[in-house]
Each structure stands twice: as structure tokens, then as C-alpha cells.
Motif scaffolding. Structure first.
Motif, mmCIF file in Angstrom:
data_model
loop_
_atom_site.group_PDB
_atom_site.id
_atom_site.type_symbol
_atom_site.label_atom_id
_atom_site.label_comp_id
_atom_site.label_asym_id
_atom_site.label_seq_id
_atom_site.Cartn_x
_atom_site.Cartn_y
_atom_site.Cartn_z
ATOM 1 N N ARG A 20 10.479 -6.988 -4.618
ATOM 2 C CA ARG A 20 9.640 -6.005 -3.757
ATOM 3 C C ARG A 20 8.394 -5.604 -4.390
ATOM 4 N NH1 ARG A 20 14.208 -2.840 -3.863
ATOM 5 N NH2 ARG A 20 13.287 -1.034 -4.765
ATOM 6 N N LEU A 21 8.345 -5.573 -5.646
ATOM 7 C CA LEU A 21 7.053 -5.177 -6.360
ATOM 8 C C LEU A 21 6.138 -6.357 -6.220
ATOM 9 C CD1 LEU A 21 5.453 -3.317 -8.388
ATOM 10 C CD2 LEU A 21 6.830 -4.508 -10.355
ATOM 11 N N ALA A 22 6.471 -7.440 -6.630
ATOM 12 C CA ALA A 22 5.766 -8.837 -6.519
ATOM 13 C C ALA A 22 5.239 -8.906 -5.122
ATOM 14 C CB ALA A 22 6.520 -10.233 -6.899
ATOM 15 N N LEU A 23 5.809 -8.836 -4.148
ATOM 16 C CA LEU A 23 5.307 -8.689 -2.541
ATOM 17 C C LEU A 23 4.226 -7.697 -2.196
ATOM 18 C CD1 LEU A 23 8.703 -9.573 -0.675
ATOM 19 C CD2 LEU A 23 6.619 -11.196 -1.210
ATOM 20 N N THR A 24 4.532 -6.429 -2.856
ATOM 21 C CA THR A 24 3.918 -5.450 -2.361
ATOM 22 C C THR A 24 2.504 -5.395 -3.104
ATOM 23 O OG1 THR A 24 4.971 -4.057 -4.030
ATOM 24 C CG2 THR A 24 5.676 -3.848 -1.487
ATOM 25 N N THR A 25 2.741 -5.973 -4.430
ATOM 26 C CA THR A 25 1.529 -6.081 -5.343
ATOM 27 C C THR A 25 0.495 -7.167 -4.782
ATOM 28 O OG1 THR A 25 2.592 -5.407 -7.315
ATOM 29 C CG2 THR A 25 0.639 -6.547 -7.716
ATOM 30 N N MET A 26 1.128 -8.196 -4.253
ATOM 31 C CA MET A 26 0.157 -9.358 -3.800
ATOM 32 C C MET A 26 -0.259 -9.176 -2.429
ATOM 33 S SD MET A 26 1.948 -13.113 -2.588
ATOM 34 C CE MET A 26 2.946 -12.638 -1.427
ATOM 35 N N LEU A 27 0.442 -8.501 -1.488
ATOM 36 C CA LEU A 27 -0.101 -8.287 -0.145
ATOM 37 C C LEU A 27 -0.775 -6.741 -0.310
ATOM 38 C CD1 LEU A 27 3.262 -8.819 1.561
ATOM 39 C CD2 LEU A 27 1.433 -10.236 1.612
ATOM 40 N N VAL A 56 5.080 -6.125 10.995
ATOM 41 C CA VAL A 56 5.795 -7.408 10.489
ATOM 42 C C VAL A 56 6.526 -6.711 9.522
ATOM 43 C CG1 VAL A 56 5.998 -9.232 9.090
ATOM 44 C CG2 VAL A 56 3.901 -8.884 10.787
ATOM 45 N N VAL A 57 8.049 -6.926 9.471
ATOM 46 C CA VAL A 57 9.000 -6.447 8.604
ATOM 47 C C VAL A 57 9.482 -7.940 7.883
ATOM 48 C CG1 VAL A 57 11.277 -5.900 8.112
ATOM 49 C CG2 VAL A 57 9.901 -4.796 9.923
ATOM 50 N N LEU A 58 9.039 -8.112 6.587
ATOM 51 C CA LEU A 58 9.441 -9.133 5.635
ATOM 52 C C LEU A 58 10.832 -8.635 5.183
ATOM 53 C CD1 LEU A 58 8.258 -11.847 4.700
ATOM 54 C CD2 LEU A 58 7.329 -10.538 2.842
#
Length: 220
Positions: A20-27, A56-58
């Protein structure tokens, strides 16, 4: 004065805090994407979607409690349903088909490069199907097996319910065409395409363009 472009609201659902951290940081650093919330399982995802109405729900596929498959089906059946691309490490044939049939708009392997994940989210928000190369290969294998032949017969019987124009629209959707491209090819207005598409989805009992494209491919 320049027009303000609406940002894509994205919810990230995964039981792994590091993911979650990686995705939210990236996006979160992108100008056209806004992270509207995070959830750790499918039940939280449903509540989050109801409160924030993300575009969108990832969605992670394998989670404790309410898993991604059940969550995808629930989200797809709700009002103003978001696009739901499934993000998972397990891109097996069975999981690909199960996720799509549950209502997911696409399937992205977790080892997909970050720029491609961003592109996939933008495609999902635009209403386009999203499939990683491994997932696409899995679908191709499925339609060449004996089980695939049974699916072909069922799909053809369903498509027989459509009018000639609805079949044409469905075929264009299966090719990945946008509404504007379909309108140009079939000499329709964009509103006409949306009307035919809505009727087609209702007749076939499918919830989105990805499921329609899958059905058309099953019939070939």
C-alpha cells in the motif's frame, strides 16, 4: 483561463502495508491521480467505495477475510461502480478468468513496472480493459482447451440475442476501441454508441466492457 482537468480518484486495497505504501507513494505524486483512501480487505473496500466514490479501486486478489474476487463482484454490482483492476502476484489462468468474471476490468501482475501500472490505472479510469501480458497469454490458452470449446458454445448462444448493430458494437469493444472510435467506425454518434452498449450489456447480463470483450473472445 485554462480548464481544470478532473483527477482520477484511486483507492488502494491490499493487506500488505508495504505494498500500500509503495503504491500510494508512486501514485500520489502524479498530477492527474488522487489517492482517496486505503483498505486492507474487501469489506473495508466496500465501505471506502461507498464513502469516497473512487473512479478506480486497485484491488489485491488474495487477502484474508473478504478476498479480492468477492470484493470485485460486490463493487461491480454497486451504484456508480468504480473500475476495478486486480493487482496480484498470482497471475494464473484460473485467477485471471475468475477476476474478470467477478467484475474486474483488468488484471495486473505485481511485478509489472511502475509506469505500466500507472498507464493501466489511466486506462481503467477511461473505461478500457486492462490485461498484463501474462494474463493475456492465459486467456489465449483458455480458449484453446476443451473447456474453452464449451465456453465458446455458451458465448455464441448469448451473442445470438443481439441485433446486428449491437454485435458490431460488441466486436469493436472486444478490439479495445473507445466509444469515439466505435462511433467513427460504425457511423454513429457517441450517444448512440453508449445506448447500444448499455442495451448490449443488459441483454448479455454482463457488467462492464471487459466482461463483454471476454464473452466476444469466448465466442470466436
Amino acid at each position: 483561463m485554462a480548464a481544470v482537468t478532473a483527477r482520477i480518484g484511486v483507492a488502494v486495497v491490499d493487506d500488505d502495508a508495504l505494498v500500500r505504501l509503495a503504491l500510494t507513494t508512486m501514485l500520489g505524486g502524479l498530477p492527474d491521480i488522487e489517492i482517496v483512501g486505503e483498505a486492507t480487505d474487501g469489506a473495508e473496500a466496500k465501505a471506502l467505495a461507498a464513502e469516497y466514490a473512487p473512479d478506480v479501486v486497485l484491488l489485491d486478489l488474495n487477502m484474508p477475510g473478504t478476498d479480492g474476487l468477492r470484493a470485485a463482484a460486490t463493487l461491480a454490482a454497486g451504484p456508480a461502480a468504480p473500475a476495478v483492476p486486480v493487482l496480484t502476484a498470482f497471475d494464473t489462468d484460473e485467477n485471471v478468468l475468475a477476476a474478470l468474471r467477478a467484475g474486474a476490468c483488468g488484471f495486473i501482475a505485481k511485478h509489472t513496472p511502475p509506469p505500466d501500472i500507472v498507464t493501466a490505472i489511466r486506462q481503467a479510469a477511461a473505461g478500457d480493459p486492462v490485461l498484463s501480458p501474462n494474463a493475456l497469454r492465459g486467456l489465449i490458452r483458455q480458449v484453446t482447451t476443451p473447456e474453452g470449446h464449451d465456453a465458446r458454445r455458451r458465448a455464441r448462444a448469448l451473442l445470438d440475442r443481439l441485433t446486428e448493430r449491437e454485435r458490431a458494437v460488441a466486436g469493436c469493444v472486444a478490439q479495445g476501441s473507445t466509444n469515439a472510435q466505435i462511433a467513427a467506425e460504425l457511423h454513429l454518434s457517441t450517444a448512440g454508441v453508449k445506448l447500444h452498449l448499455s442495451r448490449t450489456l443488459a441483454k448479455l447480463g454482463v457488467g462492464n466492457r471487459t466482461q463483454l470483450a471476454l464473452l466476444v473472445h469466448d465466442a470466436r
